[in-house]
Design a protein around this motif. Structure first.
Motif, short mmCIF file in Angstrom:
data_model
loop_
_atom_site.label_atom_id
_atom_site.label_comp_id
_atom_site.label_asym_id
_atom_site.label_seq_id
_atom_site.Cartn_x
_atom_site.Cartn_y
_atom_site.Cartn_z
N THR A 56 -29.87 -20.59 10.43
CA THR A 56 -30.80 -19.83 11.25
C THR A 56 -30.01 -18.73 11.97
O THR A 56 -29.00 -18.99 12.61
CB THR A 56 -31.48 -20.74 12.30
OG1 THR A 56 -32.24 -21.75 11.63
CG2 THR A 56 -32.41 -19.93 13.20
N ASN A 57 -30.49 -17.51 11.83
CA ASN A 57 -29.81 -16.38 12.46
C ASN A 57 -30.06 -16.38 13.96
O ASN A 57 -31.19 -16.52 14.42
CB ASN A 57 -30.28 -15.06 11.87
CG ASN A 57 -29.76 -14.84 10.46
OD1 ASN A 57 -28.78 -15.47 10.04
ND2 ASN A 57 -30.38 -13.94 9.72
N VAL A 58 -28.99 -16.20 14.73
CA VAL A 58 -29.04 -16.24 16.18
C VAL A 58 -28.44 -14.96 16.74
O VAL A 58 -27.47 -14.43 16.20
CB VAL A 58 -28.26 -17.46 16.72
CG1 VAL A 58 -28.27 -17.48 18.24
CG2 VAL A 58 -28.83 -18.75 16.17
N ALA A 59 -29.02 -14.47 17.85
CA ALA A 59 -28.46 -13.34 18.57
C ALA A 59 -28.00 -13.81 19.94
O ALA A 59 -28.65 -14.64 20.57
CB ALA A 59 -29.49 -12.22 18.72
N ARG A 94 -19.86 -22.89 11.67
CA ARG A 94 -18.75 -23.67 11.15
C ARG A 94 -19.12 -25.14 11.02
O ARG A 94 -18.64 -25.84 10.14
CB ARG A 94 -17.54 -23.53 12.07
CG ARG A 94 -17.00 -22.10 12.16
CD ARG A 94 -15.98 -21.98 13.26
NE ARG A 94 -15.54 -20.59 13.44
CZ ARG A 94 -14.80 -20.17 14.46
NH1 ARG A 94 -14.41 -21.02 15.38
NH2 ARG A 94 -14.47 -18.90 14.55
N ASN A 95 -19.94 -25.63 11.95
CA ASN A 95 -20.28 -27.06 11.96
C ASN A 95 -21.78 -27.33 12.01
O ASN A 95 -22.20 -28.46 11.90
CB ASN A 95 -19.62 -27.73 13.17
CG ASN A 95 -18.13 -27.59 13.15
OD1 ASN A 95 -17.48 -28.06 12.23
ND2 ASN A 95 -17.58 -26.93 14.15
N HIS A 96 -22.58 -26.28 12.17
CA HIS A 96 -24.00 -26.47 12.37
C HIS A 96 -24.79 -25.56 11.45
O HIS A 96 -24.24 -24.81 10.66
CB HIS A 96 -24.36 -26.21 13.84
CG HIS A 96 -23.58 -27.07 14.80
ND1 HIS A 96 -23.93 -28.35 15.12
CD2 HIS A 96 -22.45 -26.80 15.50
CE1 HIS A 96 -23.05 -28.84 15.98
NE2 HIS A 96 -22.15 -27.93 16.22
N ASN A 97 -26.14 -25.62 11.58
CA ASN A 97 -26.99 -24.78 10.73
C ASN A 97 -27.46 -23.55 11.47
O ASN A 97 -28.49 -22.97 11.13
CB ASN A 97 -28.19 -25.59 10.24
CG ASN A 97 -29.09 -26.02 11.38
OD1 ASN A 97 -28.64 -26.24 12.50
ND2 ASN A 97 -30.39 -26.14 11.10
N LYS A 114 -26.12 -19.66 13.12
CA LYS A 114 -25.05 -18.68 12.97
C LYS A 114 -25.36 -17.47 13.83
O LYS A 114 -26.42 -16.86 13.70
CB LYS A 114 -24.90 -18.28 11.51
CG LYS A 114 -23.83 -17.22 11.26
CD LYS A 114 -23.78 -16.84 9.81
CE LYS A 114 -22.73 -15.77 9.56
NZ LYS A 114 -22.68 -15.36 8.14
N ILE A 115 -24.45 -17.13 14.74
CA ILE A 115 -24.61 -15.91 15.52
C ILE A 115 -24.26 -14.73 14.62
O ILE A 115 -23.15 -14.64 14.10
CB ILE A 115 -23.68 -15.92 16.75
CG1 ILE A 115 -24.04 -17.08 17.69
CG2 ILE A 115 -23.78 -14.59 17.51
CD1 ILE A 115 -23.10 -17.23 18.87
N VAL A 116 -25.23 -13.85 14.42
CA VAL A 116 -25.02 -12.73 13.50
C VAL A 116 -24.89 -11.40 14.23
O VAL A 116 -24.44 -10.41 13.63
CB VAL A 116 -26.14 -12.65 12.45
CG1 VAL A 116 -26.14 -13.89 11.57
CG2 VAL A 116 -27.50 -12.47 13.11
N LEU A 117 -25.31 -11.34 15.49
CA LEU A 117 -25.10 -10.14 16.28
C LEU A 117 -25.20 -10.46 17.75
O LEU A 117 -25.68 -11.53 18.15
CB LEU A 117 -26.09 -9.03 15.92
CG LEU A 117 -27.53 -9.13 16.43
CD1 LEU A 117 -28.19 -7.75 16.40
CD2 LEU A 117 -28.34 -10.08 15.58
N ALA A 118 -24.71 -9.53 18.57
CA ALA A 118 -24.69 -9.73 20.02
C ALA A 118 -25.13 -8.44 20.70
O ALA A 118 -25.16 -7.36 20.09
CB ALA A 118 -23.30 -10.14 20.48
N PHE A 119 -25.47 -8.58 21.98
CA PHE A 119 -25.86 -7.44 22.79
C PHE A 119 -25.15 -7.51 24.14
O PHE A 119 -25.07 -8.58 24.74
CB PHE A 119 -27.37 -7.40 23.02
CG PHE A 119 -28.17 -7.28 21.76
CD1 PHE A 119 -28.45 -6.03 21.21
CD2 PHE A 119 -28.63 -8.41 21.11
CE1 PHE A 119 -29.18 -5.92 20.04
CE2 PHE A 119 -29.37 -8.31 19.93
CZ PHE A 119 -29.64 -7.06 19.40
#
Length: 211
Positions: free
Chosen positions: A85-88, A106-109, A111-116
């Motif tokens: 799941t994509n996370v910001a 790395r260990n979960h489902n 993933k942080i794909v971008l930040a603000f």
């Protein structure tokens, strides 16, 4: 695909823990595991484990225990472990930076794909391998990256204004690390983790043990 009944919130919060410890048992070559073994590993009462598992159907067998792979398949299915799941992340201060360095995939489902962050340019910059943008481009980037979940690690005064903007997007959940109780539409699920409250609660229980 398993059909999962509605379960109590307390049980739902234990699902990722069950998956993690069952994965550990699987990696150790265990074929089956008892509620007692899970209890000792997880520090959760075995009666609670049996009660939780009974809500999902008949997994255990008396004198045999639980089939590790069958349980892993079940929890993987209901937790969508096979698809990230994509996370910001909004707010790249000390806590936010720690999240970026760890990143969950790395260990979960997740993933942080971008930040603000207000310190980032509109065009973006790399921070711990993740592009960070100025919040002015928040809405368009959330759509571009198909973001479903947001981690909020901003100063308290910025929390609700950002939540108001997020309410106009298609996100489904906010993991809120600010002390503010956010007001958002019912379609958005919020989990608030107030670190100061958690610390005070821990201190209370420590003092209770000492009396």
């Amino acid at each position: 695909m398993y059909e999962v009944p509605k379960i109590p919130q307390a049980t739902a919060k234990r699902l990722p823990l069950y998956y993690r410890f069952l994965q550990n048992f699987s990696n150790a070559g265990k074929i089956r595991v008892s509620s007692r073994e899970l209890s000792e590993a997880m520090k959760i009462d075995s009666a609670t484990i049996r009660r939780d598992f009974s809500q999902f159907g008949a997994f255990g067998k008396k004198g045999y225990g639980y089939d590790v792979q069958e349980l892993l398949q079940f929890f993987r299915s209901i937790l969508d472990r096979d698809e990230a799941t994509n996370v910001a992340l909004i707010g790249v201060g000390s806590l936010g930076s720690a999240f970026l360095k760890y990143n969950f995939h790395r260990n979960h489902n997740t993933k942080i794909v971008l930040a603000f962050d207000t310190g980032s340019p509109h065009a973006g910059e790399k921070r711990s391998g993740i592009f960070s943008f100025h919040p002015d481009v928040l809405e368009e980037k959330l759509i571009e990256h198909s973001i479903e979940l947001v981690i909020l690690t901003v100063p308290a005064k910025a929390a609700q204004p950002l939540a108001d903007r997020l309410a106009g997007t298609d996100i489904k959940g906010i993991l809120n690390f600010t002390p503010v109780r956010l007001d958002v539409p019912d379609r958005i699920r919020i989990h608030t983790i107030d670190l100061s409250v958690e610390l005070q609660t821990l201190i209370y229980f420590i003092h209770q043990q000492e009396t």
